[in-house]
Design an enzyme around this catalytic site. Structure first.
Site, short mmCIF file in Angstrom:
data_model
loop_
_atom_site.label_atom_id
_atom_site.label_comp_id
_atom_site.label_asym_id
_atom_site.label_seq_id
_atom_site.Cartn_x
_atom_site.Cartn_y
_atom_site.Cartn_z
N GLU A 185 0.88 -1.17 0.00
CA GLU A 185 0.00 0.00 0.00
C GLU A 185 0.91 1.21 0.00
OE1 GLU A 185 -2.69 0.46 3.39
OE2 GLU A 185 -2.47 2.57 2.85
N CYS B 75 -2.93 7.47 5.08
CA CYS B 75 -2.90 7.12 3.66
C CYS B 75 -4.15 7.62 2.96
CB CYS B 75 -2.74 5.62 3.49
SG CYS B 75 -3.68 4.70 4.69
P1 NAP Z 1 9.32 3.77 3.75
O1 NAP Z 1 10.51 4.62 3.61
O2 NAP Z 1 8.75 3.20 2.51
O3 NAP Z 1 9.71 2.59 4.77
C1 NAP Z 1 8.79 1.56 5.11
C2 NAP Z 1 9.55 0.27 5.36
O4 NAP Z 1 10.09 -0.20 4.13
C3 NAP Z 1 10.73 0.43 6.30
O5 NAP Z 1 10.84 -0.74 7.08
C4 NAP Z 1 11.91 0.58 5.37
O6 NAP Z 1 13.12 0.13 5.95
C5 NAP Z 1 11.51 -0.33 4.22
N1 NAP Z 1 12.10 0.11 2.96
C6 NAP Z 1 12.04 1.36 2.43
N2 NAP Z 1 12.70 1.40 1.26
C7 NAP Z 1 13.17 0.15 1.04
C8 NAP Z 1 13.94 -0.44 -0.01
N3 NAP Z 1 14.34 0.26 -1.06
N4 NAP Z 1 14.25 -1.74 0.11
C9 NAP Z 1 13.85 -2.45 1.17
N5 NAP Z 1 13.13 -1.95 2.19
C10 NAP Z 1 12.79 -0.67 2.13
O7 NAP Z 1 8.14 4.52 4.47
P2 NAP Z 1 8.09 5.38 5.80
O8 NAP Z 1 9.38 5.34 6.51
O9 NAP Z 1 6.95 4.85 6.52
O10 NAP Z 1 7.74 6.84 5.32
C11 NAP Z 1 8.41 7.52 4.29
C12 NAP Z 1 7.40 8.13 3.32
O11 NAP Z 1 6.49 7.13 2.89
C13 NAP Z 1 6.50 9.20 3.88
O12 NAP Z 1 7.08 10.46 3.88
C14 NAP Z 1 5.30 9.13 2.99
O13 NAP Z 1 5.52 9.88 1.82
C15 NAP Z 1 5.21 7.69 2.62
N6 NAP Z 1 4.18 6.95 3.40
C16 NAP Z 1 2.99 6.77 2.81
C17 NAP Z 1 2.01 6.08 3.48
C18 NAP Z 1 0.69 5.85 2.84
O14 NAP Z 1 -0.08 5.10 3.40
N7 NAP Z 1 0.41 6.45 1.70
C19 NAP Z 1 2.23 5.56 4.75
C20 NAP Z 1 3.48 5.78 5.34
C21 NAP Z 1 4.44 6.46 4.63
P3 NAP Z 1 14.04 1.05 6.91
O15 NAP Z 1 13.61 0.66 8.28
O16 NAP Z 1 15.42 0.65 6.60
O17 NAP Z 1 13.74 2.46 6.57
#
Ligand code: NAP
Length: 519
Positions: A263, A300
Protein backbone atom coordinates in the site's frame (compact mmCIF):
# COMPACT_ATOMS: atom_id res chain seq x y z
CA UNK A 1 13.13 -4.22 26.82
CA UNK A 2 16.23 -5.86 25.37
CA UNK A 3 16.61 -4.54 21.81
CA UNK A 4 16.98 -8.04 20.33
CA UNK A 5 15.10 -9.55 17.41
CA UNK A 6 12.63 -12.42 17.92
CA UNK A 7 13.84 -15.50 16.07
CA UNK A 8 10.82 -17.71 16.67
CA UNK A 9 10.73 -18.46 20.39
CA UNK A 10 14.31 -17.29 21.05
CA UNK A 11 15.80 -13.81 21.11
CA UNK A 12 18.57 -12.73 18.75
CA UNK A 13 21.96 -11.46 19.79
CA UNK A 14 22.78 -7.86 20.63
CA UNK A 15 26.07 -7.93 18.74
CA UNK A 16 24.88 -6.26 15.50
CA UNK A 17 24.82 -2.52 14.73
CA UNK A 18 22.20 -0.79 16.86
CA UNK A 19 19.65 1.87 16.02
CA UNK A 20 17.60 3.88 18.46
CA UNK A 21 14.11 5.30 18.34
CA UNK A 22 14.05 9.09 18.50
CA UNK A 23 11.20 10.79 20.32
CA UNK A 24 9.90 13.16 17.62
CA UNK A 25 8.46 15.57 20.22
CA UNK A 26 11.68 16.00 22.23
CA UNK A 27 14.38 14.64 19.87
CA UNK A 28 15.48 12.43 22.80
CA UNK A 29 17.36 9.28 21.77
CA UNK A 30 15.49 6.40 23.37
CA UNK A 31 16.93 3.27 24.94
CA UNK A 32 17.53 0.45 24.30
CA UNK A 33 19.41 0.29 21.02
CA UNK A 34 17.86 -2.23 18.59
CA UNK A 35 20.41 -4.62 17.14
CA UNK A 36 20.28 -5.63 13.48
CA UNK A 37 20.18 -9.45 13.24
CA UNK A 38 23.13 -11.25 11.68
CA UNK A 39 22.73 -12.96 8.29
CA UNK A 40 22.63 -16.29 10.16
CA UNK A 41 19.80 -15.04 12.39
CA UNK A 42 17.77 -13.86 9.39
CA UNK A 43 18.30 -17.28 7.77
CA UNK A 44 17.33 -18.98 11.00
CA UNK A 45 14.04 -17.00 11.22
CA UNK A 46 13.21 -17.98 7.63
CA UNK A 47 14.08 -21.65 8.16
CA UNK A 48 11.99 -21.74 11.33
CA UNK A 49 9.04 -20.19 9.45
CA UNK A 50 9.48 -22.74 6.65
CA UNK A 51 9.61 -25.61 9.12
CA UNK A 52 6.58 -24.28 11.03
CA UNK A 53 4.47 -24.02 7.86
CA UNK A 54 3.56 -27.74 7.41
CA UNK A 55 2.27 -27.91 11.00
CA UNK A 56 0.69 -24.46 11.04
CA UNK A 57 -1.22 -24.96 7.78
CA UNK A 58 -2.71 -28.10 9.30
CA UNK A 59 -4.00 -26.33 12.41
CA UNK A 60 -7.77 -26.18 12.46
CA UNK A 61 -9.60 -22.91 11.90
CA UNK A 62 -10.69 -23.14 15.55
CA UNK A 63 -7.06 -23.38 16.71
CA UNK A 64 -6.03 -20.36 14.63
CA UNK A 65 -9.06 -18.42 15.88
CA UNK A 66 -8.02 -19.21 19.45
CA UNK A 67 -4.47 -18.03 18.64
CA UNK A 68 -5.72 -14.72 17.20
CA UNK A 69 -8.01 -14.13 20.19
CA UNK A 70 -5.16 -14.94 22.53
CA UNK A 71 -2.91 -12.37 20.77
CA UNK A 72 -5.69 -9.79 21.22
CA UNK A 73 -5.90 -10.56 24.96
CA UNK A 74 -2.13 -10.36 25.39
CA UNK A 75 -2.01 -7.01 23.58
CA UNK A 76 -4.78 -5.68 25.83
CA UNK A 77 -2.65 -6.74 28.83
CA UNK A 78 0.12 -4.49 27.47
CA UNK A 79 -2.17 -1.54 26.63
CA UNK A 80 -0.67 0.86 29.19
CA UNK A 81 2.92 0.10 28.22
CA UNK A 82 2.00 0.42 24.53
CA UNK A 83 0.33 3.78 25.09
CA UNK A 84 3.42 5.12 26.88
CA UNK A 85 6.08 3.78 24.53
CA UNK A 86 4.01 4.28 21.37
CA UNK A 87 3.32 7.91 22.22
CA UNK A 88 6.99 8.60 22.90
CA UNK A 89 8.16 6.88 19.70
CA UNK A 90 5.54 8.32 17.31
CA UNK A 91 4.59 11.73 18.71
CA UNK A 92 0.96 10.61 18.37
CA UNK A 93 -1.33 11.46 21.31
CA UNK A 94 -2.10 8.80 23.92
CA UNK A 95 -5.78 8.71 22.90
CA UNK A 96 -4.74 7.76 19.36
CA UNK A 97 -2.46 4.97 20.63
CA UNK A 98 -5.26 3.62 22.82
CA UNK A 99 -7.72 3.88 19.94
CA UNK A 100 -5.27 2.06 17.68
CA UNK A 101 -4.84 -0.66 20.30
CA UNK A 102 -8.62 -1.14 20.21
CA UNK A 103 -8.58 -1.29 16.43
CA UNK A 104 -5.71 -3.79 16.42
CA UNK A 105 -7.37 -6.22 18.83
CA UNK A 106 -10.67 -5.68 16.99
CA UNK A 107 -9.01 -6.72 13.71
CA UNK A 108 -7.56 -9.85 15.30
CA UNK A 109 -10.97 -10.81 16.69
CA UNK A 110 -12.65 -10.04 13.35
CA UNK A 111 -10.37 -12.56 11.63
CA UNK A 112 -11.06 -15.08 14.42
CA UNK A 113 -14.81 -14.71 13.79
CA UNK A 114 -14.19 -15.12 10.07
CA UNK A 115 -12.36 -18.38 10.78
CA UNK A 116 -15.28 -19.63 12.92
CA UNK A 117 -17.66 -19.10 10.01
CA UNK A 118 -15.65 -20.87 7.31
CA UNK A 119 -17.26 -19.23 4.26
CA UNK A 120 -13.99 -17.36 3.52
CA UNK A 121 -12.49 -20.67 2.35
CA UNK A 122 -14.87 -20.64 -0.63
CA UNK A 123 -15.35 -24.43 -0.44
CA UNK A 124 -16.85 -25.64 -3.74
CA UNK A 125 -17.94 -29.11 -4.73
CA UNK A 126 -18.91 -30.28 -8.22
CA UNK A 127 -19.89 -33.93 -8.14
CA UNK A 128 -18.98 -36.36 -10.92
CA UNK A 129 -21.28 -37.22 -13.82
CA UNK A 130 -19.69 -40.46 -15.01
CA UNK A 131 -22.27 -41.08 -17.75
CA UNK A 132 -22.16 -37.56 -19.24
CA UNK A 133 -21.84 -37.58 -23.05
CA UNK A 134 -19.67 -37.14 -24.95
CA UNK A 135 -17.21 -37.08 -21.99
CA UNK A 136 -17.72 -38.01 -18.36
CA UNK A 137 -17.37 -35.23 -15.78
CA UNK A 138 -14.91 -35.71 -12.93
CA UNK A 139 -15.59 -34.93 -9.27
CA UNK A 140 -13.80 -31.59 -8.66
CA UNK A 141 -13.64 -29.74 -5.35
CA UNK A 142 -11.77 -26.57 -4.51
CA UNK A 143 -10.98 -24.25 -1.64
CA UNK A 144 -8.38 -21.68 -0.57
CA UNK A 145 -5.10 -22.80 0.96
CA UNK A 146 -2.32 -20.76 2.62
CA UNK A 147 0.66 -19.64 0.50
CA UNK A 148 3.51 -20.21 2.98
CA UNK A 149 5.74 -17.92 5.04
CA UNK A 150 4.89 -14.23 4.61
CA UNK A 151 7.00 -11.11 5.32
CA UNK A 152 5.22 -8.08 6.76
CA UNK A 153 6.79 -4.59 6.81
CA UNK A 154 5.54 -2.35 9.63
CA UNK A 155 4.14 1.07 8.70
CA UNK A 156 5.52 4.26 10.23
CA UNK A 157 2.11 5.92 10.50
CA UNK A 158 0.23 3.13 12.30
CA UNK A 159 2.57 1.75 15.00
CA UNK A 160 -0.06 -0.83 15.99
CA UNK A 161 -2.88 -1.33 13.46
CA UNK A 162 -0.54 -1.66 10.42
CA UNK A 163 2.49 -2.99 12.24
CA UNK A 164 3.67 -6.09 14.18
CA UNK A 165 0.20 -7.56 14.87
CA UNK A 166 -1.70 -5.32 12.45
CA UNK A 167 -4.00 -6.23 9.59
CA UNK A 168 -1.34 -7.85 7.37
CA UNK A 169 -0.13 -10.12 10.18
CA UNK A 170 -3.66 -10.96 11.37
CA UNK A 171 -4.82 -11.87 7.86
CA UNK A 172 -1.71 -13.96 7.11
CA UNK A 173 -1.92 -15.86 10.40
CA UNK A 174 -5.67 -16.41 9.82
CA UNK A 175 -4.91 -17.85 6.38
CA UNK A 176 -2.42 -20.32 7.90
CA UNK A 177 0.82 -18.56 6.94
CA UNK A 178 3.76 -18.09 9.35
CA UNK A 179 4.78 -14.42 9.55
CA UNK A 180 8.17 -12.72 9.75
CA UNK A 181 7.83 -9.03 10.59
CA UNK A 182 10.40 -6.40 9.58
CA UNK A 183 10.01 -3.82 12.35
CA UNK A 184 9.95 -0.10 11.47
CA UNK A 185 12.95 1.86 12.73
CA UNK A 186 10.65 4.63 14.03
CA UNK A 187 8.93 2.51 16.69
CA UNK A 188 11.09 -0.50 17.63
CA UNK A 189 10.05 -0.49 21.30
CA UNK A 190 6.36 -0.60 20.44
CA UNK A 191 7.24 -3.47 18.09
CA UNK A 192 9.02 -5.30 20.92
CA UNK A 193 6.04 -4.99 23.27
CA UNK A 194 3.62 -6.30 20.64
CA UNK A 195 6.02 -9.07 19.59
CA UNK A 196 6.25 -10.26 23.20
CA UNK A 197 2.45 -10.39 23.32
CA UNK A 198 2.26 -12.44 20.10
CA UNK A 199 4.96 -14.84 21.28
CA UNK A 200 3.20 -15.35 24.64
CA UNK A 201 -0.02 -16.15 22.76
CA UNK A 202 1.77 -18.52 20.36
CA UNK A 203 3.31 -20.44 23.24
CA UNK A 204 0.04 -20.59 25.18
CA UNK A 205 -1.75 -21.93 22.09
CA UNK A 206 1.04 -24.48 21.35
CA UNK A 207 1.76 -23.01 17.95
CA UNK A 208 4.86 -24.36 16.18
CA UNK A 209 8.11 -22.51 16.83
CA UNK A 210 8.73 -20.18 13.88
CA UNK A 211 5.09 -19.29 13.28
CA UNK A 212 6.10 -15.74 14.17
CA UNK A 213 9.36 -13.77 14.22
CA UNK A 214 10.20 -10.06 14.36
CA UNK A 215 13.47 -8.76 12.94
CA UNK A 216 15.06 -5.35 13.42
CA UNK A 217 17.64 -3.92 11.00
CA UNK A 218 17.35 -2.02 7.73
CA UNK A 219 14.91 -2.54 4.90
CA UNK A 220 17.57 -2.64 2.22
CA UNK A 221 19.52 -5.33 4.07
CA UNK A 222 17.22 -7.45 6.27
CA UNK A 223 14.03 -6.56 4.35
CA UNK A 224 15.49 -7.37 0.93
CA UNK A 225 17.09 -10.60 2.19
CA UNK A 226 13.67 -11.74 3.34
CA UNK A 227 11.81 -10.70 0.18
CA UNK A 228 14.30 -12.47 -2.08
CA UNK A 229 14.52 -15.63 0.05
CA UNK A 230 13.15 -18.70 -1.77
CA UNK A 231 11.18 -19.83 1.31
CA UNK A 232 9.17 -16.57 1.45
CA UNK A 233 5.93 -16.75 -0.53
CA UNK A 234 4.30 -13.29 -0.17
CA UNK A 235 4.92 -9.79 1.21
CA UNK A 236 2.71 -7.20 2.94
CA UNK A 237 3.91 -3.58 3.03
CA UNK A 238 2.65 -0.07 3.86
CA UNK A 239 4.89 2.92 3.17
CA UNK A 240 6.42 4.97 0.40
CA UNK A 241 6.07 4.36 -3.31
CA UNK A 242 9.85 4.12 -3.61
CA UNK A 243 10.08 1.43 -0.93
CA UNK A 244 7.04 -0.50 -2.17
CA UNK A 245 8.24 -0.37 -5.77
CA UNK A 246 11.71 -1.63 -4.79
CA UNK A 247 10.13 -4.62 -3.06
CA UNK A 248 7.76 -5.28 -6.01
CA UNK A 249 10.67 -5.24 -8.45
CA UNK A 250 12.84 -7.49 -6.26
CA UNK A 251 9.98 -9.97 -5.82
CA UNK A 252 9.25 -10.00 -9.55
CA UNK A 253 12.94 -10.59 -10.39
CA UNK A 254 13.21 -13.70 -8.19
CA UNK A 255 13.55 -17.07 -9.96
CA UNK A 256 10.14 -17.74 -8.38
CA UNK A 257 8.32 -14.38 -8.40
CA UNK A 258 6.00 -13.84 -5.44
CA UNK A 259 3.13 -11.39 -4.80
CA UNK A 260 3.89 -8.14 -2.97
CA UNK A 261 0.85 -6.42 -1.47
CA UNK A 262 2.17 -2.89 -1.07
CA UNK A 263 0.00 0.00 0.00
CA UNK A 264 1.79 3.12 -1.21
CA UNK A 265 0.92 6.67 -2.23
CA UNK A 266 -2.58 8.05 -2.69
CA UNK A 267 -3.83 11.64 -2.84
CA UNK A 268 -7.50 10.68 -2.39
CA UNK A 269 -9.28 13.16 -4.67
CA UNK A 270 -12.41 14.91 -3.44
CA UNK A 271 -14.92 16.46 -5.86
CA UNK A 272 -17.30 19.18 -4.64
CA UNK A 273 -20.32 19.79 -6.89
CA UNK A 274 -22.02 23.19 -7.31
CA UNK A 275 -25.39 22.45 -5.67
CA UNK A 276 -23.95 21.23 -2.39
CA UNK A 277 -21.39 24.05 -2.29
CA UNK A 278 -24.25 26.53 -2.67
CA UNK A 279 -26.09 24.93 0.26
CA UNK A 280 -23.32 24.45 2.82
CA UNK A 281 -19.90 25.76 1.86
CA UNK A 282 -18.98 26.58 5.47
CA UNK A 283 -19.81 23.14 6.84
CA UNK A 284 -17.93 21.50 3.95
CA UNK A 285 -14.86 23.64 4.65
CA UNK A 286 -14.95 22.80 8.37
CA UNK A 287 -15.27 19.05 7.72
CA UNK A 288 -12.52 19.19 5.11
CA UNK A 289 -10.17 21.03 7.44
CA UNK A 290 -10.73 18.41 10.17
CA UNK A 291 -10.10 15.54 7.76
CA UNK A 292 -6.97 17.23 6.39
CA UNK A 293 -5.34 18.07 9.72
CA UNK A 294 -6.31 14.97 11.75
CA UNK A 295 -3.18 13.10 12.88
CA UNK A 296 -1.07 15.87 11.27
CA UNK A 297 -2.34 14.59 7.94
CA UNK A 298 -0.31 11.38 8.17
CA UNK A 299 -2.99 9.03 6.92
CA UNK A 300 -2.90 7.12 3.66
CA UNK A 301 -6.47 8.38 3.09
CA UNK A 302 -5.64 12.04 3.68
CA UNK A 303 -7.55 14.24 1.16
CA UNK A 304 -4.64 15.70 -0.81
CA UNK A 305 -6.58 17.00 -3.83
CA UNK A 306 -9.95 18.78 -4.12
CA UNK A 307 -11.78 19.74 -7.31
CA UNK A 308 -14.11 22.72 -6.95
CA UNK A 309 -16.28 24.02 -9.83
CA UNK A 310 -15.47 27.54 -10.96
CA UNK A 311 -18.01 30.07 -9.75
CA UNK A 312 -18.90 28.01 -6.65
CA UNK A 313 -15.54 28.24 -4.90
CA UNK A 314 -15.38 31.52 -3.02
CA UNK A 315 -17.42 30.82 0.14
CA UNK A 316 -15.69 27.44 0.51
CA UNK A 317 -12.19 28.89 0.07
CA UNK A 318 -12.88 31.79 2.47
CA UNK A 319 -14.11 29.43 5.18
CA UNK A 320 -11.26 26.99 4.58
CA UNK A 321 -8.67 29.75 4.85
CA UNK A 322 -10.02 30.70 8.29
CA UNK A 323 -9.91 27.10 9.53
CA UNK A 324 -6.42 26.40 8.22
CA UNK A 325 -5.02 29.67 9.57
CA UNK A 326 -6.27 28.64 13.03
CA UNK A 327 -4.98 25.07 12.78
CA UNK A 328 -1.88 24.44 14.87
CA UNK A 329 1.27 22.74 13.52
CA UNK A 330 1.78 19.23 14.85
CA UNK A 331 4.69 16.90 15.58
CA UNK A 332 5.25 14.54 12.66
CA UNK A 333 6.11 10.86 12.99
CA UNK A 334 9.81 11.16 12.34
CA UNK A 335 12.44 13.54 10.98
CA UNK A 336 12.43 11.92 7.52
CA UNK A 337 8.68 12.27 7.09
CA UNK A 338 8.81 15.89 8.32
CA UNK A 339 11.60 16.74 5.89
CA UNK A 340 9.77 15.03 3.00
CA UNK A 341 6.63 17.03 3.88
CA UNK A 342 8.51 20.31 3.93
CA UNK A 343 10.23 19.54 0.62
CA UNK A 344 6.98 18.49 -1.08
CA UNK A 345 5.00 21.54 0.10
CA UNK A 346 7.87 23.90 -0.75
CA UNK A 347 7.98 22.48 -4.28
CA UNK A 348 4.22 22.99 -4.68
CA UNK A 349 4.40 26.55 -3.34
CA UNK A 350 7.12 27.40 -5.89
CA UNK A 351 5.02 26.09 -8.76
CA UNK A 352 3.89 28.78 -11.18
CA UNK A 353 0.15 29.44 -10.99
CA UNK A 354 -0.19 28.00 -7.47
CA UNK A 355 -1.15 30.13 -4.44
CA UNK A 356 -0.40 28.99 -0.90
CA UNK A 357 -2.67 29.52 2.14
CA UNK A 358 -1.36 28.72 5.61
CA UNK A 359 -0.94 30.08 9.08
CA UNK A 360 2.67 30.94 9.83
CA UNK A 361 4.65 27.93 8.68
CA UNK A 362 6.39 26.32 11.67
CA UNK A 363 10.13 25.88 11.47
CA UNK A 364 10.19 24.03 14.81
CA UNK A 365 12.08 20.80 14.50
CA UNK A 366 9.82 17.93 13.59
CA UNK A 367 6.62 19.94 13.13
CA UNK A 368 4.37 20.06 10.08
CA UNK A 369 2.06 23.03 9.43
CA UNK A 370 -1.42 22.66 7.91
CA UNK A 371 -1.76 24.40 4.57
CA UNK A 372 -3.58 24.35 1.27
CA UNK A 373 -2.79 25.48 -2.24
CA UNK A 374 -5.05 26.73 -5.00
CA UNK A 375 -4.57 26.51 -8.77
CA UNK A 376 -6.65 26.43 -11.93
CA UNK A 377 -7.59 23.21 -13.68
CA UNK A 378 -5.49 24.35 -16.66
CA UNK A 379 -2.39 24.65 -14.44
CA UNK A 380 -3.13 21.25 -12.91
CA UNK A 381 -3.61 19.60 -16.30
CA UNK A 382 -0.25 20.92 -17.51
CA UNK A 383 1.72 19.92 -14.36
CA UNK A 384 2.05 16.22 -13.52
CA UNK A 385 4.19 17.20 -10.48
CA UNK A 386 1.08 18.63 -8.83
CA UNK A 387 -0.34 15.12 -8.46
CA UNK A 388 2.54 14.02 -6.18
CA UNK A 389 1.67 13.03 -2.61
CA UNK A 390 2.49 15.65 0.07
CA UNK A 391 2.35 13.23 3.04
CA UNK A 392 1.05 15.50 5.81
CA UNK A 393 -1.64 18.16 6.39
CA UNK A 394 -1.54 19.77 2.92
CA UNK A 395 -3.97 19.70 0.03
CA UNK A 396 -4.27 21.20 -3.44
CA UNK A 397 -7.58 22.82 -4.44
CA UNK A 398 -8.15 22.82 -8.20
CA UNK A 399 -10.72 25.24 -9.64
CA UNK A 400 -12.25 24.61 -13.07
CA UNK A 401 -15.34 23.93 -15.12
CA UNK A 402 -17.04 20.56 -14.73
CA UNK A 403 -15.61 19.56 -18.11
CA UNK A 404 -12.10 20.47 -16.95
CA UNK A 405 -12.61 18.62 -13.66
CA UNK A 406 -13.75 15.55 -15.60
CA UNK A 407 -10.69 15.85 -17.87
CA UNK A 408 -8.40 16.22 -14.83
CA UNK A 409 -9.98 13.22 -13.07
CA UNK A 410 -9.19 11.13 -16.17
CA UNK A 411 -5.48 11.90 -15.78
CA UNK A 412 -5.26 10.76 -12.14
CA UNK A 413 -3.28 7.71 -11.08
CA UNK A 414 -4.91 4.91 -9.05
CA UNK A 415 -6.19 5.96 -5.63
CA UNK A 416 -7.27 4.34 -2.37
CA UNK A 417 -10.36 6.53 -2.24
CA UNK A 418 -12.32 9.11 -4.20
CA UNK A 419 -14.98 11.28 -2.53
CA UNK A 420 -17.79 13.17 -4.17
CA UNK A 421 -19.97 15.78 -2.51
CA UNK A 422 -23.25 16.66 -4.18
CA UNK A 423 -26.98 17.02 -3.81
CA UNK A 424 -29.10 14.33 -5.43
CA UNK A 425 -29.43 16.62 -8.46
CA UNK A 426 -25.66 17.25 -8.59
CA UNK A 427 -24.94 13.53 -8.53
CA UNK A 428 -27.43 12.53 -11.21
CA UNK A 429 -25.99 15.20 -13.52
CA UNK A 430 -22.42 13.84 -13.39
CA UNK A 431 -22.57 10.19 -14.55
CA UNK A 432 -19.30 10.42 -16.50
CA UNK A 433 -17.38 11.76 -13.50
CA UNK A 434 -18.79 9.00 -11.27
CA UNK A 435 -17.73 6.37 -13.78
CA UNK A 436 -14.22 7.81 -14.03
CA UNK A 437 -13.64 7.88 -10.29
CA UNK A 438 -14.93 4.32 -9.94
CA UNK A 439 -12.22 3.21 -12.38
CA UNK A 440 -9.58 5.14 -10.42
CA UNK A 441 -10.26 4.23 -6.78
CA UNK A 442 -10.79 1.33 -4.38
CA UNK A 443 -13.46 3.10 -2.29
CA UNK A 444 -16.02 5.68 -3.43
CA UNK A 445 -17.34 7.97 -0.73
CA UNK A 446 -20.52 9.98 -1.16
CA UNK A 447 -20.83 13.17 0.89
CA UNK A 448 -18.07 12.15 3.29
CA UNK A 449 -14.32 12.60 3.73
CA UNK A 450 -11.91 9.70 3.19
CA UNK A 451 -10.13 9.59 6.56
CA UNK A 452 -11.46 6.97 8.97
CA UNK A 453 -11.35 3.47 7.52
CA UNK A 454 -13.99 1.16 8.98
CA UNK A 455 -12.65 -2.33 9.68
CA UNK A 456 -15.38 -4.64 8.40
CA UNK A 457 -16.11 -7.42 5.93
CA UNK A 458 -17.01 -5.07 3.07
CA UNK A 459 -14.11 -2.61 3.35
CA UNK A 460 -11.82 -2.16 0.36
CA UNK A 461 -8.64 -0.41 1.43
CA UNK A 462 -6.83 -0.87 -1.83
CA UNK A 463 -6.95 0.58 -5.31
CA UNK A 464 -5.23 0.57 -8.69
CA UNK A 465 -1.46 1.17 -8.87
CA UNK A 466 0.26 3.17 -7.40
CA UNK A 467 -2.13 3.38 -4.44
CA UNK A 468 -1.39 -0.32 -4.11
CA UNK A 469 0.72 -2.82 -6.01
CA UNK A 470 -2.34 -4.94 -6.79
CA UNK A 471 -5.71 -3.27 -7.19
CA UNK A 472 -7.53 -6.57 -6.71
CA UNK A 473 -6.63 -6.62 -3.04
CA UNK A 474 -7.45 -4.87 0.23
CA UNK A 475 -5.31 -4.54 3.36
CA UNK A 476 -8.27 -3.79 5.67
CA UNK A 477 -11.29 -6.01 6.28
CA UNK A 478 -11.78 -9.75 6.01
CA UNK A 479 -11.13 -9.83 2.25
CA UNK A 480 -7.48 -9.13 3.16
CA UNK A 481 -7.06 -12.85 3.88
CA UNK A 482 -7.36 -13.63 0.16
CA UNK A 483 -3.92 -12.08 -0.44
CA UNK A 484 -2.20 -14.92 1.40
CA UNK A 485 -4.09 -17.83 -0.14
CA UNK A 486 -4.37 -19.64 -3.43
CA UNK A 487 -7.16 -21.85 -4.72
CA UNK A 488 -6.43 -25.58 -4.98
CA UNK A 489 -8.68 -28.11 -6.74
CA UNK A 490 -8.90 -31.81 -5.89
CA UNK A 491 -10.03 -33.97 -8.81
CA UNK A 492 -11.48 -37.45 -8.14
CA UNK A 493 -9.87 -37.42 -4.69
CA UNK A 494 -11.04 -40.22 -2.35
CA UNK A 495 -13.25 -38.86 0.47
CA UNK A 496 -10.81 -40.00 3.16
CA UNK A 497 -8.00 -37.92 1.63
CA UNK A 498 -10.01 -34.74 1.10
CA UNK A 499 -9.69 -31.83 3.55
CA UNK A 500 -12.62 -31.96 6.01
CA UNK A 501 -13.95 -28.74 4.49
CA UNK A 502 -14.61 -30.53 1.18
CA UNK A 503 -16.00 -33.84 2.44
CA UNK A 504 -19.56 -34.86 1.62
CA UNK A 505 -20.25 -35.30 5.34
CA UNK A 506 -19.10 -31.67 5.98
CA UNK A 507 -17.92 -32.49 9.53
CA UNK A 508 -16.97 -28.84 10.21
CA UNK A 509 -20.43 -27.66 9.10
CA UNK A 510 -18.98 -24.87 6.96
CA UNK A 511 -20.83 -23.26 4.05
CA UNK A 512 -20.20 -25.25 0.85
CA UNK A 513 -21.21 -24.48 -2.72
CA UNK A 514 -22.49 -27.76 -4.17
CA UNK A 515 -23.00 -28.07 -7.92
CA UNK A 516 -23.22 -24.30 -8.28
CA UNK A 517 -25.65 -23.76 -5.40
CA UNK A 518 -24.77 -22.38 -1.98
CA UNK A 519 -25.85 -24.94 0.63
P1 NAP B 1 9.32 3.77 3.75
O1 NAP B 1 10.51 4.62 3.61
O2 NAP B 1 8.75 3.20 2.51
O3 NAP B 1 9.71 2.59 4.77
C1 NAP B 1 8.79 1.56 5.11
C2 NAP B 1 9.55 0.27 5.36
O4 NAP B 1 10.09 -0.20 4.13
C3 NAP B 1 10.73 0.43 6.30
O5 NAP B 1 10.84 -0.74 7.08
C4 NAP B 1 11.91 0.58 5.37
O6 NAP B 1 13.12 0.13 5.95
C5 NAP B 1 11.51 -0.33 4.22
N1 NAP B 1 12.10 0.11 2.96
C6 NAP B 1 12.04 1.36 2.43
N2 NAP B 1 12.70 1.40 1.26
C7 NAP B 1 13.17 0.15 1.04
C8 NAP B 1 13.94 -0.44 -0.01
N3 NAP B 1 14.34 0.26 -1.06
N4 NAP B 1 14.25 -1.74 0.11
C9 NAP B 1 13.85 -2.45 1.17
N5 NAP B 1 13.13 -1.95 2.19
C10 NAP B 1 12.79 -0.67 2.13
O7 NAP B 1 8.14 4.52 4.47
P2 NAP B 1 8.09 5.38 5.80
O8 NAP B 1 9.38 5.34 6.51
O9 NAP B 1 6.95 4.85 6.52
O10 NAP B 1 7.74 6.84 5.32
C11 NAP B 1 8.41 7.52 4.29
C12 NAP B 1 7.40 8.13 3.32
O11 NAP B 1 6.49 7.13 2.89
C13 NAP B 1 6.50 9.20 3.88
O12 NAP B 1 7.08 10.46 3.88
C14 NAP B 1 5.30 9.13 2.99
O13 NAP B 1 5.52 9.88 1.82
C15 NAP B 1 5.21 7.69 2.62
N6 NAP B 1 4.18 6.95 3.40
C16 NAP B 1 2.99 6.77 2.81
C17 NAP B 1 2.01 6.08 3.48
C18 NAP B 1 0.69 5.85 2.84
O14 NAP B 1 -0.08 5.10 3.40
N7 NAP B 1 0.41 6.45 1.70
C19 NAP B 1 2.23 5.56 4.75
C20 NAP B 1 3.48 5.78 5.34
C21 NAP B 1 4.44 6.46 4.63
P3 NAP B 1 14.04 1.05 6.91
O15 NAP B 1 13.61 0.66 8.28
O16 NAP B 1 15.42 0.65 6.60
O17 NAP B 1 13.74 2.46 6.57
Amino acid sequence: MTGASFIGYTRGSLAGPKSHAINPSTQEVMEPGYAAPSAEEVESAVQLAASAFPAYRKTSAAQRAEFLRSIAEEIEESADALAARGTAESGLPEARLRGETGRTVGQLRMFATMLDDGSWLDARIETAIPDRAPLPKADIRSMLRPLGPVVVFCASNFPLAFSVAGGDTASALAAGCPVIVKAHSSHPGTAELVAEAVIRAAQKCNMPNGVFSVLYGSGRDVGMTLVTHPEIKAVGFTGSRTGGRALMDAAAARPEPIPVYAEMSSINPVVMLPGVLGEKANALAEGFSQSLTMGVGQFCTNPGLVFVPEGSQQAFLNALEKHIKNAAPGVMLNAGICLAYRDATAATSRHQGVTQFASEVSTNQGQGSPMFFVCSAQTFLQSPALTHEMFGPASLIVIGSLDEITAAAKTLEGQLTASIFGTDDDLTQTPELLEIIERKAGRLIFNGYPTGVEVCSTMVHGGPYPSTSDGRSTSVGTMAVLRFTRAVAWQNCPQALLPDELKDSNPLKIPQMINGKRA
